[in-house]
Design a protein around this motif. Structure first.
Motif: not given
Ligand SMILES: *Cc1c(COP(=O)(O)O)cnc(C)c1O
Length: 449
Positions: A84, A142, A144, A147, A180, A182, A231, A256, A259, A285
């Motif tokens: 993504q 980012g 992660s 979060n 995710h 993270s 994700t 979260d 995306h 993000d």
């Molecule tokens: C991509 C994603 C993350 C992590 O984001 P990064 O920017 O790659 O650290 C966390 N949660 C979801 C739902 C994601 O799609």
């Protein structure tokens, strides 16, 4: 000091080579990814010699850059259907270049007044989109980290003394198993222990089942985490139902939306995020669907003070006189890149509507892929896609093997994921160059394999 002639020449080479690279990638004339061995790459790029001796010139830089670009993965390629990560738009690329030259680490205002102000205004725009008029935020490197930062704020609310004294044994976080990774990392990093992450009941596609949320009477719940979107599948949890359940019980509701938050810019798809304003915290993000390079993410909280409480700082974000403000007190990072600038330049160039139209286009392309695959025998599609992520299977054989064979000549690059314990192929339509012809060709190729 910089040799300005040399810089100007090398920068010109960079623009020329990147322009050729993007055009070639968008046309899909080359492979989407190459799989040269690292030993061969190190040799071909002359890495050890250049590291040991230096001496690069504009001419040798041109050769290096050509090889470097041709051996990388092309996110502008129509066959790039994997992770993504944004197919970046050029205003964001310009911002990265400007940052590389100016290096204003804007976590403190006096180290980059313009960069800090741009971050502040971009955050204000994001807060308005999410529906947090009294909210606050910070940009992080980012999702992660975003979060982790949001859950730290949740921890400060549930256990205000945790910063000094650590966390009690019975503290827990509720999340679907599809969350995710993270999230589970953050729970461990925050000192709760991974076993404190309690899985929520879901439907067969991994979405939280609002009718089967647990009885939490007598329990100490730090936060509940929902996804917009997940994700793996690109499917959205029912934010309104889950948010109302949290509100009734005083549970911190974390969404979260790494995306999916960008769909707030789309009239057609914003409904998928209905209920997001009930959240206590949201992450978003920009390096996914706002088309910036990696990394640029936002943590947004409904009550501004919650982010500062997270780090037990004084309210250092406050404007003091006309001298500025510092966001350093609400981020894990100390030094930061000029993250706001790349989001801002994409907005400034394309407008909210342009970015929303991009979301519409990519979501529509994924839906089209689903329709095309559904009409062919042998393809199994477990759900109708809600975003630009689609999972599917072809036949009953080893799906990972299909993926390996597709990647061998590099015309297509997909990922795979487990859904209900079964491996599926997974397509994420990120590149604007991906069209119906690409998607048909992918289906033909899978059948042929
Ligand atoms: C991509 C994603 C993350 C992590 O984001 P990064 O920017 O790659 O650290 C966390 N949660 C979801 C739902 C994601 O799609």
């Amino acid at each position: 000091m910089w040799n300005i002639e040399e810089f100007t020449e090398a920068a010109g080479i960079t623009v020329t080579e990147l322009a050729a690279y993007v055009v070639e990638s968008q046309r899909g004339e080359t492979a989407a990814l190459r799989r040269t061995s690292p030993r061969e790459l190190a040799e071909r790029l002359g890495l050890t010699d250049l590291i040991a001796k230096g001496g690069m010139t504009p001419d040798t830089y041109r050769d290096f850059l050509r090889t470097f670009l041709s051996e990388g993965t092309r996110l502008h390629h129509p066959g790039f259907l994997a992770h993504q990560t944004a197919s970046p738009d050029f205003p964001a690329a310009l911002a990265d270049f400007v940052h590389g030259a100016t290096n204003n680490p804007m976590a403190i205002y006096e180290m980059g007044a313009a960069a800090a102000t741009v971050e502040f205004e971009v955050l204000r725009w994001m807060l308005a989109k999410v529906g947090f008029p009294a909210g606050g935020g910070v940009l992080t490197h980012g999702g992660s980290l975003a979060n982790l930062t949001a859950l730290l704020a949740a921890r400060a609310r549930a256990v205000p003394d945790a910063w000094e004294d650590g966390v009690p044994d019975d503290l827990m976080v509720l999340a679907p198993p599809s969350a995710h990774y993270s999230i589970s990392r953050a729970v461990s990093i925050l000192g709760l222990g991974r076993r404190s992450l309690v899985p929520l009941e879901t439907d067969s596609l991994g979405r939280i089942d609002p009718a089967r949320l647990p009885d939490i009477s007598g329990k100490r719940v730090m936060a509940l985490v929902a996804a917009a979107c997940a994700t793996g599948t690109g499917l959205h949890d029912d934010l309104r139902a889950v948010g109302e359940w949290c509100a009734e019980r005083g549970v911190w509701f974390h969404v979260d939306a790494a995306h999916g938050a960008s769909a707030l810019l789309s009239d057609r798809h914003a409904h998928l995020l209905d209920g997001i304003a009930l959240a206590d915290s949201v992450i978003w993000d920009a390096h996914k669907m706002l088309r910036t390079s990696s990394l640029a993410a936002a943590v947004l909280v409904r009550r501004e003070g919650d982010l500062d409480a997270a780090f037990k700082q004084e309210a250092s974000y406050l404007f003091y006189g006309d001298q500025g403000f510092d966001l350093i007190g609400r981020a894990v990072e100390c030094t930061k890149a000029e993250l706001g600038l790349k989001i801002f330049l994409n907005l400034a160039w394309r407008g909210e509507r342009g970015l929303g139209a991009y979301v519409d286009r990519q979501y529509a392309a994924a839906h089209r892929f689903w329709e095309l695959a559904r009409d062919r025998p042998g393809f199994t599609l477990p759900y109708e896609p809600e975003s630009n992520i689609v999972c599917f299977r072809y036949g009953s054989g080893d799906q990972a093997e299909i993926r390996e064979r597709l990647m061998r000549d590099g015309a297509f690059y997909l990922t795979s994921t487990e859904l209900g314990g079964v491996r599926h192929l997974r397509v994420t339509v990120m590149a604007p160059a991906t069209d119906d012809a690409t998607l048909r060709a992918l289906l033909d190729e899978i059948e042929a394999l």
